[in-house]
Write an enzyme that holds these catalytic residues in place. Structure first.
Site, PDB file in Angstrom:
ATOM      1  N   SER A   1       0.814  -1.215   0.000  1.00 18.54           N
ATOM      2  CA  SER A   1       0.000   0.000   0.000  1.00 18.54           C
ATOM      3  C   SER A   1       0.847   1.263   0.000  1.00 18.54           C
ATOM      4  O   SER A   1       0.337   2.358  -0.273  1.00 18.54           O
ATOM      5  CB  SER A   1      -0.947   0.010   1.205  1.00 18.54           C
TER       6      SER A   1
ATOM      7  N   SER B   1      14.295  -6.306   6.922  1.00 17.62           N
ATOM      8  CA  SER B   1      14.578  -5.964   8.310  1.00 17.62           C
ATOM      9  C   SER B   1      14.872  -4.464   8.374  1.00 17.62           C
ATOM     10  O   SER B   1      14.123  -3.653   7.831  1.00 17.62           O
ATOM     11  CB  SER B   1      15.763  -6.797   8.818  1.00 17.62           C
TER      12      SER B   1
ATOM     13  N   TYR C   1      10.418  -1.690  18.804  1.00 16.27           N
ATOM     14  CA  TYR C   1      10.687  -1.896  17.370  1.00 16.27           C
ATOM     15  C   TYR C   1      11.953  -2.722  17.182  1.00 16.27           C
ATOM     16  O   TYR C   1      11.993  -3.641  16.361  1.00 16.27           O
ATOM     17  CB  TYR C   1      10.820  -0.537  16.686  1.00 16.27           C
TER      18      TYR C   1
ATOM     19  N   LYS D   1      12.691  -6.294  15.101  1.00 15.08           N
ATOM     20  CA  LYS D   1      13.645  -6.437  14.004  1.00 15.08           C
ATOM     21  C   LYS D   1      14.828  -7.334  14.380  1.00 15.08           C
ATOM     22  O   LYS D   1      15.324  -8.090  13.538  1.00 15.08           O
ATOM     23  CB  LYS D   1      14.138  -5.060  13.542  1.00 15.08           C
TER      24      LYS D   1
END
Length: 289
Positions: free
Chosen positions: A10, A137, A151, A155
């Site tokens: 998107s 990543s 976050y 990752k």
């Protein structure tokens, strides 16, 4: 021509990659959430782009946080050569301020989501004894900064599971690689999810200040025409990895501003390779040529 599934189309890397790789002659399955809802405009854009340019882009609804949604989308794809696990976003704020539910949502999207997609496509790839999975990543998967702990957890976790999958799948003819983008002009910072507990977050004014200052520095990079922050840098890396023959793809590729982390990858690489050899699985580091 490759059959390529891309998640998170998107916006950002996914949107650009869908258009570019289709232009290069590949058949792209561009997936995103809410094709008939919030992302209807982007889905329509891709469909119109494909129609106007006579390209192969199929837009499919896929929410990577839902087993049912992922499996339903993959069932519509007869054959696959490449999967680009790109869907994801970031949570930003002091770790204490996030609820357990919020943390689980971040991990579900950025780690479990990629595993859902892999589990759905791997029966096809194992049957044909070939395939490439590109895991998107971040340089945030190689080091940590204040304000991005949740976050980073997602990752760093993605890095670990991707590396393990590389070794597990190589003997079956399937390649797994990791791309680690630095900051890019994809509105990542504009989409950062903040913790709902504003009271606890307010105790960390120094962290909020760091995030604001860091965001300002990154914005300056975006405005510098000489800085490598165009999302097409990452898309071209996707293309290069797709075009490389099996057995020649590196495990990790940093894209754009690396903040010196390329040196970290270079230093760790011989240790990683040596550890594999010591365990007797040195030949599992990617499929045979």
């Amino acid at each position: 021509m490759k059959k390529i599934l891309i998640t998170g189309c998107s916006s950002g890397f996914g949107y650009q990659a869908a258009k570019y790789l289709a232009e290069k002659g590949h058949h792209v399955y561009a997936t995103m959430r809410k094709v008939a809802g919030n992302n209807a405009g982007k889905a329509s854009d891709l469909k119109e782009f494909a129609k106007a340019n006579k390209l192969n882009i199929d837009v499919l609804d896929m929410d990577v946080t839902s087993d049912e949604s992922v499996n339903s989308a993959v069932k519509q794809i007869p054959t696959l050569d490449v999967v680009i696990n790109n869907a994801g976003y970031g949570y930003g704020g002091p770790v204490e301020a996030f609820s357990s539910e919020e943390i689980l949502q971040q991990l579900d999207l950025n780690i479990v989501g990629t595993i859902r997609v892999a589990k759905a496509v791997l029966p096809k790839l194992r049957k044909q004894k070939s395939g490439l999975i590109i895991q998107v990543s971040s340089t945030a998967g190689r080091a940590a900064f204040p304000g991005f702990g949740v976050y980073h957890a997602s990752k760093w976790g993605l890095e670990g599971v991707s590396e393990a999958m590389r070794y597990e799948l190589a003997p079956l003819g399937i390649d797994v690689v990791i791309v680690e983008p630095g900051p890019f002009s994809t509105n990542f910072f504009g989409n950062i999810v903040q913790p709902k507990d504003a009271e606890i977050a307010s105790a960390y004014e120094h962290v909020a200040g760091f995030i604001q200052d860091f965001g300002g520095q990154v914005q300056n990079f975006f405005e510098d025409e000489n800085a490598p922050t165009d999302p097409m840098v990452v898309v071209k890396i996707f293309e290069d990895l797709i075009n490389k023959p099996a057995g020649s793809r590196p495990l990790r590729t940093i894209a754009g501003l690396d903040f010196g982390f390329q040196a970290l990858n270079d230093a760790v690489e011989p240790i990683r390779v040596g550890a594999l050899a010591a365990m007797g699985v040195g030949d599992w580091d990617g499929p045979k040529a």
